[in-house]
Motif scaffolding. Structure first.
Motif, short mmCIF file in Angstrom:
data_model
loop_
_atom_site.label_atom_id
_atom_site.label_comp_id
_atom_site.label_asym_id
_atom_site.label_seq_id
_atom_site.Cartn_x
_atom_site.Cartn_y
_atom_site.Cartn_z
N ALA A 1 10.71 0.50 0.49
CA ALA A 1 10.28 1.34 -0.64
C ALA A 1 10.22 0.53 -1.92
CB ALA A 1 11.23 2.53 -0.80
N ALA A 2 11.21 -0.35 -2.14
CA ALA A 2 11.20 -1.19 -3.34
C ALA A 2 10.02 -2.14 -3.33
CB ALA A 2 12.51 -1.97 -3.43
N SER B 1 7.12 -1.69 -1.77
CA SER B 1 5.90 -0.90 -1.98
C SER B 1 5.73 -0.53 -3.44
CB SER B 1 5.92 0.35 -1.11
OG SER B 1 6.00 0.01 0.26
N ALA B 2 6.85 -0.17 -4.09
CA ALA B 2 6.78 0.18 -5.51
C ALA B 2 6.38 -1.04 -6.34
CB ALA B 2 8.13 0.73 -5.97
N ALA B 3 6.93 -2.22 -6.01
CA ALA B 3 6.58 -3.43 -6.75
C ALA B 3 5.11 -3.79 -6.55
CB ALA B 3 7.48 -4.58 -6.32
N GLU C 1 2.66 -1.68 -5.84
CA GLU C 1 1.85 -0.70 -6.56
C GLU C 1 1.85 -0.99 -8.06
OE1 GLU C 1 -0.75 2.27 -7.23
OE2 GLU C 1 -0.10 1.47 -5.28
N ASP C 2 2.99 -1.39 -8.58
CA ASP C 2 3.08 -1.73 -9.99
C ASP C 2 2.22 -2.95 -10.31
OD1 ASP C 2 4.37 -1.43 -12.66
OD2 ASP C 2 5.20 -3.40 -12.18
N SER D 1 10.66 -8.62 -3.41
CA SER D 1 11.51 -7.44 -3.65
C SER D 1 12.19 -6.99 -2.36
CB SER D 1 10.66 -6.30 -4.21
OG SER D 1 10.06 -6.67 -5.43
#
Length: 391
Positions: A78-79, A81-83, A85-86, A112
């Motif tokens: 999840a971390a 994927s969030a990085a 996307e950012d 990440s």
């Protein structure tokens, strides 16, 4: 699995407590997070030993992995994927030049992911790592010999089979495209992340477990998937194109005196060669598995540079490229043969000096130099041998 879940819960901070009515005595503090009680630890050890004895080692290690590793992998994914996307949002932002590594174009930087995994599973005091050390059947004699014997589970390899292998398999399943160098820069970054994780977790294994892990199929398959030869071909093509782009402009092949190139080079070809060599051996390009190939590419660059210099020295004189008597004071013209050959000779001497192994081994060696770059990246076994040999 129930015993392991209870042990894991003991490491987690307790939830919020109910507020006490006004004037009532404060409730006693709850148990502090930490390792399981000795009785629970003995129960885990005895049950694990019994299952291993009847050939259920894989089931025991899978249970440890399900309880302690699966959640960490989900959080790390999840971390990551969030990085990613950012990074994509920053790339699409007006006036933003991000995405230089290809992250914004669909590639994923696994930095990440591995950071979260290492913090959760490899940090000092991590629950599974603590259990692995207590249940490890070592050969060391110590003051707690009897206690260690009661907890030891022979042949149980939690670090390699419950942590390392699940992490590597998770990467292969979730991000199968990272093994192709569609974006060479991000490919090199991810390869470095993965190999640093492998090196870090191997450092936490016992010698016997480390040897077994180094020979296991999971690790060899993970290494094999990285298309490093394709990556090298792309880097080789880029390096050759950068140097060959100078072949068609011999008339402007030296830099202005007010703007010296790397290492004080006068020729643009020499400055570009030094930049290429620095890039080849930088973290951006270099992969430890490609050391022989990178040496080969460096020698190829030197050979192509030599041909460029030979062609430059043999360039025919141009009109007005002689002695300029009208200058104040009189001097040779910028493109005259004496100045051209002097600059060529000076740059060639700088390149030769960068190949001096004796100077590269000196503690106070200034600058990088090709010899120093090669020696700094030398594999550990070869580096030890080279340190004891005369240059």
């Amino acid at each position: 699995a129930t015993l392991l879940a209870a042990a894991k819960q003991g490491w987690e901070p307790s939830g919020t407590t109910e507020p006490t009515p006004s004037g009532s005595p404060a409730a006693p503090p709850g148990p502090q997070p930490g390792p399981p009680p000795r009785a629970d630890l003995l129960a885990i050890a005895h049950l694990s030993r019994a299952l291993v004895t009847v050939g259920r080692q894989a089931m025991v290690e899978a249970a440890f992995s399900d309880v302690f590793v699966k959640g960490a992998l989900d959080a790390a994914t999840a971390a990551c994927s969030a990085a990613a996307e950012d990074a994509r949002r920053r790339t699409l932002a007006p006036g933003d030049a991000g995405g230089a590594l290809g992250v914004g174009a669909g590639a994923v930087d696994l930095g990440s992911f591995f950071s979260v995994v290492e913090a959760a599973l490899l940090a000092e005091g991590a629950p599974l790592l603590w259990l692995a050390r207590r249940l490890h059947a070592g050969d060391d004699e110590g003051a707690e010999d009897a206690e260690s014997a009661m907890l030891a589970v022979p042949s149980l390899c939690l670090v390699s089979n419950a942590i390392a292998k699940p992490v590597l398999q998770h990467v292969q399943q979730v991000w199968p495209n990272i093994f192709m160098p569609a974006f060479p820069d991000i490919f090199a970054v991810n390869y470095s992340h993965a190999m640093r994780f492998v090196a870090a977790i191997e450092g936490l294994m016992s010698p016997t477990e480390r040897q077994a892990f180094s020979q296991c199929f999971a690790l060899s398959d993970f290494r094999r998937r990285w298309k490093t030869q394709v990556y090298f071909s792309l880097r080789q093509k880029e390096a050759v194109q950068r140097l060959q782009s100078l072949a068609g402009k011999p008339g402007s092949a030296w830099l202005a005196a007010a703007s010296p190139g790397p290492h004080g080079c006068k020729l643009e070809a020499t400055a570009e060669l030094m930049r290429i060599l620095d890039t080849i051996w930088s973290d951006r390009w270099y992969l430890d598995c490609l050391y022989p190939k990178m040496v080969q590419l460096s020698l190829e660059m030197l050979s192509r540079y030599a041909r460029l210099i030979c062609g430059l020295a043999e360039t025919a004189d141009t009109p007005g490229a002689g002695w300029d008597a009208g200058a104040a004071p009189p001097a040779w013209a910028e493109s005259s043969p004496p100045l051209r050959l002097a600059r060529v000779a000076g740059d060639v001497l700088k390149v030769v000096a960068s190949l001096d192994c004796a100077a590269a081994l000196a503690d106070d060696a200034a600058g990088a130099g090709l010899a120093r770059l090669l020696l700094q990246r030398l594999p550990p076994a070869s580096a030890k041998a080279a340190a004891g040999a005369s240059p």
